[in-house]
Scaffold this motif. Sequence first.
Motif, PDB file in Angstrom:
ATOM      1  N   PRO A  93     -49.374  15.162 -27.387  1.00  0.00           N
ATOM      2  CA  PRO A  93     -49.327  15.113 -25.919  1.00  0.00           C
ATOM      3  C   PRO A  93     -50.724  15.027 -25.309  1.00  0.00           C
ATOM      4  CG  PRO A  93     -47.830  16.783 -26.754  1.00  0.00           C
ATOM      5  CD  PRO A  93     -48.653  16.322 -27.926  1.00  0.00           C
ATOM      6  N   GLU A  94     -50.864  14.187 -24.292  1.00  0.00           N
ATOM      7  CA  GLU A  94     -52.108  14.002 -23.546  1.00  0.00           C
ATOM      8  C   GLU A  94     -53.246  13.462 -24.415  1.00  0.00           C
ATOM      9  OE1 GLU A  94     -53.066  17.594 -21.491  1.00  0.00           O
ATOM     10  OE2 GLU A  94     -51.155  17.686 -20.437  1.00  0.00           O
ATOM     11  N   SER A  95     -52.907  12.887 -25.548  1.00  0.00           N
ATOM     12  CA  SER A  95     -53.917  12.295 -26.427  1.00  0.00           C
ATOM     13  C   SER A  95     -54.212  10.868 -25.985  1.00  0.00           C
ATOM     14  CB  SER A  95     -53.401  12.278 -27.868  1.00  0.00           C
ATOM     15  OG  SER A  95     -52.288  11.397 -27.974  1.00  0.00           O
ATOM     16  N   PRO A  96     -55.277  10.258 -26.515  1.00  0.00           N
ATOM     17  CA  PRO A  96     -55.562   8.859 -26.191  1.00  0.00           C
ATOM     18  C   PRO A  96     -54.389   7.934 -26.517  1.00  0.00           C
ATOM     19  CG  PRO A  96     -57.466   9.859 -27.224  1.00  0.00           C
ATOM     20  CD  PRO A  96     -56.354  10.866 -27.332  1.00  0.00           C
ATOM     21  N   ALA A  97     -53.697   8.219 -27.622  1.00  0.00           N
ATOM     22  CA  ALA A  97     -52.565   7.379 -28.009  1.00  0.00           C
ATOM     23  C   ALA A  97     -51.445   7.457 -26.976  1.00  0.00           C
ATOM     24  CB  ALA A  97     -52.045   7.795 -29.383  1.00  0.00           C
ATOM     25  N   GLU A  98     -51.107   8.679 -26.547  1.00  0.00           N
ATOM     26  CA  GLU A  98     -50.041   8.826 -25.552  1.00  0.00           C
ATOM     27  C   GLU A  98     -50.448   8.185 -24.230  1.00  0.00           C
ATOM     28  OE1 GLU A  98     -47.162  12.405 -24.283  1.00  0.00           O
ATOM     29  OE2 GLU A  98     -49.167  12.574 -23.427  1.00  0.00           O
ATOM     30  N   THR A  99     -51.682   8.421 -23.818  1.00  0.00           N
ATOM     31  CA  THR A  99     -52.172   7.837 -22.570  1.00  0.00           C
ATOM     32  C   THR A  99     -52.131   6.314 -22.618  1.00  0.00           C
ATOM     33  OG1 THR A  99     -53.636   9.735 -22.217  1.00  0.00           O
ATOM     34  CG2 THR A  99     -54.133   7.731 -20.981  1.00  0.00           C
ATOM     35  N   GLY A 100     -52.419   5.763 -23.788  1.00  0.00           N
ATOM     36  CA  GLY A 100     -52.439   4.314 -23.931  1.00  0.00           C
ATOM     37  C   GLY A 100     -51.069   3.681 -24.102  1.00  0.00           C
ATOM     38  N   GLY A 101     -50.053   4.508 -24.359  1.00  0.00           N
ATOM     39  CA  GLY A 101     -48.702   3.963 -24.464  1.00  0.00           C
ATOM     40  C   GLY A 101     -48.150   3.846 -25.868  1.00  0.00           C
ATOM     41  N   VAL A 102     -48.832   4.422 -26.866  1.00  0.00           N
ATOM     42  CA  VAL A 102     -48.285   4.432 -28.225  1.00  0.00           C
ATOM     43  C   VAL A 102     -47.079   5.363 -28.253  1.00  0.00           C
ATOM     44  CG1 VAL A 102     -48.736   4.957 -30.653  1.00  0.00           C
ATOM     45  CG2 VAL A 102     -50.539   3.959 -29.231  1.00  0.00           C
ATOM     46  N   GLN A 103     -46.012   4.949 -28.933  1.00  0.00           N
ATOM     47  CA  GLN A 103     -44.782   5.726 -28.966  1.00  0.00           C
ATOM     48  C   GLN A 103     -44.375   6.068 -30.393  1.00  0.00           C
ATOM     49  OE1 GLN A 103     -41.676   3.625 -26.872  1.00  0.00           O
ATOM     50  NE2 GLN A 103     -42.972   3.192 -25.096  1.00  0.00           N
ATOM     51  N   ARG A 104     -43.648   7.168 -30.528  1.00  0.00           N
ATOM     52  CA  ARG A 104     -43.076   7.520 -31.824  1.00  0.00           C
ATOM     53  C   ARG A 104     -42.147   6.402 -32.276  1.00  0.00           C
ATOM     54  NH1 ARG A 104     -38.301   9.987 -32.847  1.00  0.00           N
ATOM     55  NH2 ARG A 104     -38.076  10.853 -30.752  1.00  0.00           N
ATOM     56  N   GLY A 105     -42.266   6.009 -33.531  1.00  0.00           N
ATOM     57  CA  GLY A 105     -41.453   4.918 -34.052  1.00  0.00           C
ATOM     58  C   GLY A 105     -42.177   3.582 -34.043  1.00  0.00           C
ATOM     59  N   ASP A 106     -43.328   3.519 -33.349  1.00  0.00           N
ATOM     60  CA  ASP A 106     -44.147   2.302 -33.385  1.00  0.00           C
ATOM     61  C   ASP A 106     -44.726   2.118 -34.786  1.00  0.00           C
ATOM     62  OD1 ASP A 106     -43.737   1.781 -30.721  1.00  0.00           O
ATOM     63  OD2 ASP A 106     -45.733   2.403 -30.054  1.00  0.00           O
ATOM     64  N   VAL A 107     -44.934   0.877 -35.166  1.00  0.00           N
ATOM     65  CA  VAL A 107     -45.629   0.572 -36.418  1.00  0.00           C
ATOM     66  C   VAL A 107     -46.950  -0.096 -36.047  1.00  0.00           C
ATOM     67  CG1 VAL A 107     -45.599  -0.739 -38.566  1.00  0.00           C
ATOM     68  CG2 VAL A 107     -43.492   0.306 -37.715  1.00  0.00           C
ATOM     69  N   ILE A 108     -48.049   0.597 -36.316  1.00  0.00           N
ATOM     70  CA  ILE A 108     -49.370   0.056 -35.989  1.00  0.00           C
ATOM     71  C   ILE A 108     -49.783  -0.928 -37.077  1.00  0.00           C
ATOM     72  CG2 ILE A 108     -51.804   0.620 -35.615  1.00  0.00           C
ATOM     73  CD1 ILE A 108     -50.909   3.365 -34.600  1.00  0.00           C
ATOM     74  N   VAL A 109     -50.009  -2.180 -36.671  1.00  0.00           N
ATOM     75  CA  VAL A 109     -50.361  -3.226 -37.642  1.00  0.00           C
ATOM     76  C   VAL A 109     -51.790  -3.732 -37.463  1.00  0.00           C
ATOM     77  CG1 VAL A 109     -47.982  -3.963 -38.020  1.00  0.00           C
ATOM     78  CG2 VAL A 109     -49.304  -4.987 -36.160  1.00  0.00           C
ATOM     79  N   ALA A 110     -52.414  -3.403 -36.324  1.00  0.00           N
ATOM     80  CA  ALA A 110     -53.810  -3.806 -36.119  1.00  0.00           C
ATOM     81  C   ALA A 110     -54.464  -2.861 -35.123  1.00  0.00           C
ATOM     82  CB  ALA A 110     -53.900  -5.243 -35.619  1.00  0.00           C
ATOM     83  N   PHE A 111     -55.748  -2.565 -35.362  1.00  0.00           N
ATOM     84  CA  PHE A 111     -56.510  -1.668 -34.491  1.00  0.00           C
ATOM     85  C   PHE A 111     -57.870  -2.297 -34.243  1.00  0.00           C
ATOM     86  CE2 PHE A 111     -59.228   1.891 -33.411  1.00  0.00           C
ATOM     87  CZ  PHE A 111     -58.411   2.709 -32.635  1.00  0.00           C
ATOM     88  N   ASP A 112     -58.139  -2.621 -32.995  1.00  0.00           N
ATOM     89  CA  ASP A 112     -59.412  -3.244 -32.617  1.00  0.00           C
ATOM     90  C   ASP A 112     -59.661  -4.524 -33.413  1.00  0.00           C
ATOM     91  OD1 ASP A 112     -61.734  -3.475 -31.143  1.00  0.00           O
ATOM     92  OD2 ASP A 112     -62.921  -2.222 -32.497  1.00  0.00           O
ATOM     93  N   GLY A 113     -58.596  -5.288 -33.619  1.00  0.00           N
ATOM     94  CA  GLY A 113     -58.724  -6.556 -34.320  1.00  0.00           C
ATOM     95  C   GLY A 113     -58.743  -6.455 -35.830  1.00  0.00           C
TER      96      GLY A 113
END
Length: 218
Positions: free
Chosen positions: A48-68
């Motif tokens: 909660p209130e982390s950069p990820a939550e603020t940016g819109g990352v959600q539980r169940g997302d699959v992160i496939v790229a970060f900063d290119g």
Amino acid sequence: KQIFAQLKEKGKVVRGWIGVSIQNITPEMAEAFKLKDTKGALVGDVVPESPAETGGVQRGDVIVAFDGRPVKDASDLPRIVAETPLKKTVTVRVIRESQEVEVKVTVAEMDEGKAASRKQRRVPEQDFGMSVDEITPRWAQEFSLRDKTGVVIVEVIPDGPAHEANLQPGDVIKEIARKPVRNLKDYRAILEKMQRSKSVLLFVSRGGQTFYASLRAQ
């Protein structure tokens, strides 16, 4: 060079942080999430209130790229984030509900300071090698549970599906096949409607952290 500069400026190595708990994707999870393959890092929890939550990352997302930079599995992401300059806003590409989505996340500094007999109740037509129960005051005290809803695992049979999925007594099952589990009635109702041979995706809470697990009935 970056590490040397940090040591010179702050006297310590500062690492980036975005506030997600991640895990690798098994073939069963890829099937459950309708993914093409097992590449990426599955988000099991967002602070909660982390950069990820603020940016819109959600539980169940699959992160496939970060900063290119491609994220092939869960071991890639912490390293990439740690190497990213603090306060830099980056594009994070995720797969959500079979669609690619891009969100913006600003990297923050990691806070090193955070970092009796059991009655067996088997569900008809399913055998996952574990016993579950309602979250009673007894179990809440024994396992130091904060969860108010879900079902708690009270026994795991060695070498069974639950054991192989790294589940353990005290884990609280919050969802089955993306459907909420509020109590034992929900748990039974959902599983009774599922095919016996089908792998099942669970969303589990353990010690304040959440993660996904997949298992197949024996």
